[in-house]
Enzyme design. Structure first.
Site, PDB file in Angstrom:
ATOM      1  CG  HIS A 174      -2.155   0.708   1.019  1.00  7.77           C
ATOM      2  ND1 HIS A 174      -2.612   1.560  -0.157  1.00  7.77           N
ATOM      3  CD2 HIS A 174      -3.383   0.740   1.532  1.00  7.77           C
ATOM      4  CE1 HIS A 174      -3.599   1.947  -0.111  1.00  7.77           C
ATOM      5  NE2 HIS A 174      -4.286   1.418   0.900  1.00  7.77           N
ATOM      6  NE  ARG A 175       6.187   0.002   2.030  1.00  9.17           N
ATOM      7  CZ  ARG A 175       7.243  -0.501   2.422  1.00  9.17           C
ATOM      8  NH1 ARG A 175       8.341  -0.106   3.141  1.00  9.17           N
ATOM      9  NH2 ARG A 175       7.594  -1.689   1.626  1.00  9.17           N
TER      10      ARG A 175
END
Length: 444
Positions: free
Chosen positions: A417-418
């Site tokens: 999700h980064r």
């Protein structure tokens, strides 16, 4: 000038010759009532001498190293009203944190700090006026030989910065931790020069693993972990705690694809064409359309790869291995099928070389031959996504006029999700399902 009043050492339990180990104020500082002036340390405890009234410090009568007893003169304070003191003290209160070059980055320092009971009882007004974060207490950390050697004011200062005093070595006499030690530690962490608890299990502060004598409950057998499981287990644990995983689920209609695959098998009996090779080609097409999935994080940079090497998770008797098929964009279904069969056989025979498990861009873990409806695969760092595939199932699907039986393939996409947000993941899996549902898209 307002009246000068004396601040003296209060009742300290009859102790004599108690050394001063820290000056908490300096001449000109505005202090509030009960704010610490100096820190004393006896054989039994560390304590702060509070200001008996609000005012401005005009003269300090003690220095570090002096030995005092009850009634000793600490300072001369110009008494003023509390309102004036608060107004004058506002800018002064920020001074303790001034030496730290980047206090806004304090979250990078280890999270909760374990302090002693004495620190928890320190008056809140010793700090800059902001509330300290919650304190996590652990029984082992409260034992005398485990409590870090620091004064109450230093404990409060460290707690406000999120510093775990157990990680510091004191530079003062007897190993006592000073405020400067805390500031230097924070500077090292900001500069990347100090290890923090976040690098040890992700800063999770987990309880120790339970030690159980299983044999007392019944018969047991010890079976050592294989070398592959030891290595892969450590990698999986690192990836799970270090990467913010999110999993996007979808289904692909592979009815036509499966019919085409079976027809190919009838025409080409020398090579077994499995659904996995179709998945490889579909993934390559999706990676070309959404290049952020064909990437790796390198500090503050995203490395976008122009090649398409796909890792395939292979189940072996000794554990999971992930050999890599290279340049999948330039190979046809039959060539990929032959390479996949050969590399899977070498994996099960323990004949894979290190180079054959390196350089992957994206991994596929297929459990379709076993079962299940969905799962959350763990990303294979430094990749940013992995596709999980479960067993296909015939379902009734509405075609606009009626329900018709269609072969549906469950897809589970875990992503970092980064790098990838939910909308991008949904588009990726939707496009992947479209390609698998209509193989003509591979020609576009």
């Amino acid at each position: 000038m307002a009246e000068l009043k004396e601040a003296r050492v209060p009742d300290i339990g009859g102790s004599k010759d108690v050394p001063v180990i820290e000056l908490l104020v300096k001449v000109g500082d505005a202090v509030k009532k009960d704010q610490g002036l100096v820190t004393l340390e006896s054989d039994k405890a560390t304590m702060e001498v509070p200001a008996p009234f609000a005012g401005i410090v005009r003269e300090l009568k003690l220095k570090v190293g002096d030995e005092v007893a009850e009634g000793a003169l600490v300072a001369m304070i110009e008494a003023i009203d509390a309102t004036t003191t608060a107004a004058v003290a506002a800018p002064v209160a920020e001074k303790p944190a001034a030496p730290i070059s980047a206090p806004a980055t304090a979250p990078a320092v280890p999270a909760p700090v374990v302090v002693s009971a004495a620190a928890s009882a320190t008056p809140a007004n010793v700090s800059s006026g902001t509330r300290s974060p919650p304190v996590a207490f652990a029984a082992d950390g409260l034992m005398p030989d485990k409590v870090p050697y620091a004064s109450p004011s230093v404990r409060v200062f460290a707690r406000e910065l999120g510093v775990d005093l157990a990680q510091l070595s004191g530079s003062e006499r007897g190993g006592r931790i000073s405020k400067e030690d805390v500031q230097n530690f924070v500077k090292k962490v900001i500069a990347g020069g100090a290890a923090t608890s976040a690098g040890n299990g992700g800063g999770l502060n987990l309880l120790p693993w339970p030690q159980v004598d299983f044999a007392k409950f019944g018969a047991i057998e010890l079976q050592p972990l294989s070398r592959i499981k030891k290595i892969s287990g450590a990698n999986l644990h690192r990836n799970w705690v270090s990467i913010p995983h999110v999993t996007q689920f979808n289904e692909a209609d592979i009815t036509e694809m499966e019919a085409f695959r079976k027809k190919l098998g009838e025409e080409q009996k020398d090579v077994k064409v499995t659904p996995l090779v179709f998945l490889i080609k579909a993934v390559v097409a999706a990676l070309k359309k959404y290049p952020q999935f064909n990437a790796s994080l390198d500090g503050d940079n995203l490395v976008l790869k122009k090649y398409f090497h796909i890792g395939i998770a292979v189940d072996t008797p000794d554990g999971l291995v992930v050999p890599v098929l290279r340049d999948c964009e330039s190979k046809g279904l039959f060539e990929l099928s032959s390479e996949l069969a050969a590399i899977s056989a070498r994996a099960r025979e323990k004949k894979l070389g290190p180079a054959e498990m390196q350089g992957g861009c994206f991994s596929i873990s297929s459990l379709g031959g076993i079962g299940g409806t969905a799962f959350t695969p763990i990303i294979n760092a430094p990749e940013v996504a992995i596709l999980g595939v479960s067993k296909s199932l015939t379902k009734p699907v509405w075609n606009g006029s009626e329900f018709a039986p269609r072969l549906m393939l469950p897809l589970s996409l875990s992503y970092d999700h980064r790098v990838i947000d939910g909308a991008a993941a949904a588009r990726f899996t939707a496009y992947l399902a479209q390609v698998l549902g209509d193989l003509r898209r591979l020609l576009v």
